[in-house]
Design an enzyme around this catalytic site. Structure first.
Site, short mmCIF file in Angstrom:
data_model
loop_
_atom_site.label_atom_id
_atom_site.label_comp_id
_atom_site.label_asym_id
_atom_site.label_seq_id
_atom_site.Cartn_x
_atom_site.Cartn_y
_atom_site.Cartn_z
N THR A 192 52.05 -6.13 16.17
CA THR A 192 51.07 -6.78 15.30
C THR A 192 51.88 -7.73 14.45
O THR A 192 53.09 -7.57 14.34
CB THR A 192 50.41 -5.70 14.39
OG1 THR A 192 49.56 -4.88 15.18
CG2 THR A 192 49.59 -6.29 13.27
N ARG A 220 37.80 -1.87 22.10
CA ARG A 220 38.58 -1.02 21.17
C ARG A 220 39.00 -1.83 19.95
O ARG A 220 39.42 -2.98 20.05
CB ARG A 220 39.80 -0.47 21.91
CG ARG A 220 40.76 0.36 21.04
CD ARG A 220 41.90 -0.47 20.50
NE ARG A 220 42.91 0.35 19.81
CZ ARG A 220 43.91 -0.15 19.09
NH1 ARG A 220 44.04 -1.45 18.97
NH2 ARG A 220 44.77 0.65 18.50
N GLY A 222 41.51 -1.67 16.50
CA GLY A 222 42.59 -0.96 15.84
C GLY A 222 42.49 -1.05 14.32
O GLY A 222 41.44 -1.38 13.76
N ASP A 223 43.61 -0.79 13.65
CA ASP A 223 43.62 -0.76 12.19
C ASP A 223 43.68 -2.15 11.55
O ASP A 223 43.23 -2.33 10.42
CB ASP A 223 44.82 0.05 11.70
CG ASP A 223 46.15 -0.55 12.17
OD1 ASP A 223 46.27 -0.85 13.38
OD2 ASP A 223 47.06 -0.71 11.34
N THR A 243 51.71 -2.19 10.89
CA THR A 243 51.87 -2.35 12.34
C THR A 243 52.17 -0.99 12.94
O THR A 243 52.92 -0.21 12.36
CB THR A 243 53.00 -3.34 12.67
OG1 THR A 243 53.20 -3.34 14.10
CG2 THR A 243 54.32 -2.99 12.00
N1 GLY Z 1 48.24 -1.78 14.94
C1 GLY Z 1 47.54 -2.61 15.83
C2 GLY Z 1 46.55 -1.91 16.62
O1 GLY Z 1 46.66 -0.70 16.82
O2 GLY Z 1 45.64 -2.54 17.09
#
Ligand code: GLY
Length: 326
Positions: A192, A220, A222-223, A243
């Site tokens: 990331t 999907r 992510g964070d 990340t």
């Molecule tokens: N940390 C980036 C993701 O899991 O999408």
């Protein structure tokens, strides 16, 4: 990946109140199994140069009195354009062989924020997030609607293939064959990019952009684009960009937890970042965070052998690091 806390926290600036006019900037380009001897000839130097160029974009803005929001956006735009990192060009591929890009940005002064997910044709997802933050009223747009918003606001569009590099395609093929982790740096699986800044007026900002996880299911998330998980900025507390294994960072409320520990728990940025990385590890997650606090203290924390990272402040010269022990 090793579950031990590798530690690796660098407090670049002593914990003392920042004076008027002082500023700070940090960036990351992903954390993971980044170890000496794993790079092809010239590759490590190219990565360090790309990190340094991105840092300089933000430094120039902050040193001339620009805003933290402008600085973090400019840094992340530069990292999105660099094929070495998992964001924009060079983003990780979904199991369908496409890229679905996520990004977020937050202004700590106003706590305005915006995020986008599943972006497929907008050249710079972080610019799209910034445009959404400025335009409102929504905070989070997904998929085709996010790209349509970008088109409607004149942001450059590209074919989805624009983001796909041969290295990422090979990575997907390896993962689908079941042998990826031995052959590839895990950063290629879940890297990331991100930036955090404190400007001369004392305002904080954070931005993050990613292709997510190689081989992820289409759809999907992510964070990175979840405010309070992978990205947060709150004046008086901190700005964070994360990340790592996104699902775990979401469950740990990683970025928000760091700011809460500082704001409500009275912890230093270093203690808060280390505690949250330990929490991530206890849940089976890997990765790292970059943090800048209200005083302009910059902290890196990770539980991986390396994190692409760089920082500069009005009180310290630029540094670019890769390995945890640097
Ligand atoms: N940390 C980036 C993701 O899991 O999408």
């Amino acid at each position: 990946m090793a579950r031990t806390l590798v530690a690796a926290v660098a407090a670049l600036v002593a914990l003392m109140p920042a004076r008027a006019g002082e500023w700070a900037l940090a960036l990351h380009g992903g954390a993971g199994v980044i170890e000496r001897g794993r790079f092809a000839p010239g590759e490590e130097e190219a990565i360090r140069q790309a990190l340094g160029r991105a840092l300089e974009r933000g430094r120039a803005i902050l040193a001339s009195g620009g805003t933290a929001v402008d600085a973090v956006e400019a840094v992340v735009v530069a990292l999105e354009a660099a094929p070495q990192f998992n964001a924009g060009v060079g983003a990780a591929l979904t199991s369908a062989g496409t890229t679905e890009l996520d990004a977020a940005i937050m202004d700590g002064a106003t706590r305005r924020a915006a995020a986008v997910t599943g972006v497929m044709t907008t050249e710079s997802p972080v610019r799209l997030a910034r445009k959404l933050m400025e335009t409102g009223p929504h905070v989070f747009l997904a998929g085709a609607a996010a790209d349509a918003f970008a088109r409607a606001h004149g942001l450059p569009q590209v074919e989805n293939g624009h983001f796909i590099t041969p290295a990422r395609r090979r990575m997907l093929e390896e993962i689908q064959k079941g042998g990826a982790s031995a052959a590839f740096d895990l950063t290629l699986r879940f890297g990331t990019v991100g930036a955090v800044a404190r400007d001369q007026a004392g305002n904080l900002a954070a931005a993050t952009s990613t292709g997510g996880l190689t081989g992820k299911a289409p759809g999907r998330i992510g964070d990175s684009p979840i405010i309070g998980a992978g990205t947060v900025a709150e004046n008086g507390a901190c700005a964070v960009s994360a990340t790592g294994s996104g699902e775990i960072f979401i469950r740990a409320r990683a970025a928000g937890q760091i700011c809460d520990r500082i704001r409500f728990g009275g912890q230093s940025a270093e203690a808060a970042a280390n505690a949250v990385i330990a929490d991530i590890g206890s849940l089976g997650g890997d990765g790292g965070v970059i943090v800048v606090d209200a005083n302009g203290e910059v902290v890196f924390a990770m539980n991986a052998p390396g994190m692409y990272r760089a920082a500069v402040t009005s009180r310290s010269a630029p540094v670019v690091h890769i390995y945890a022990d640097e």
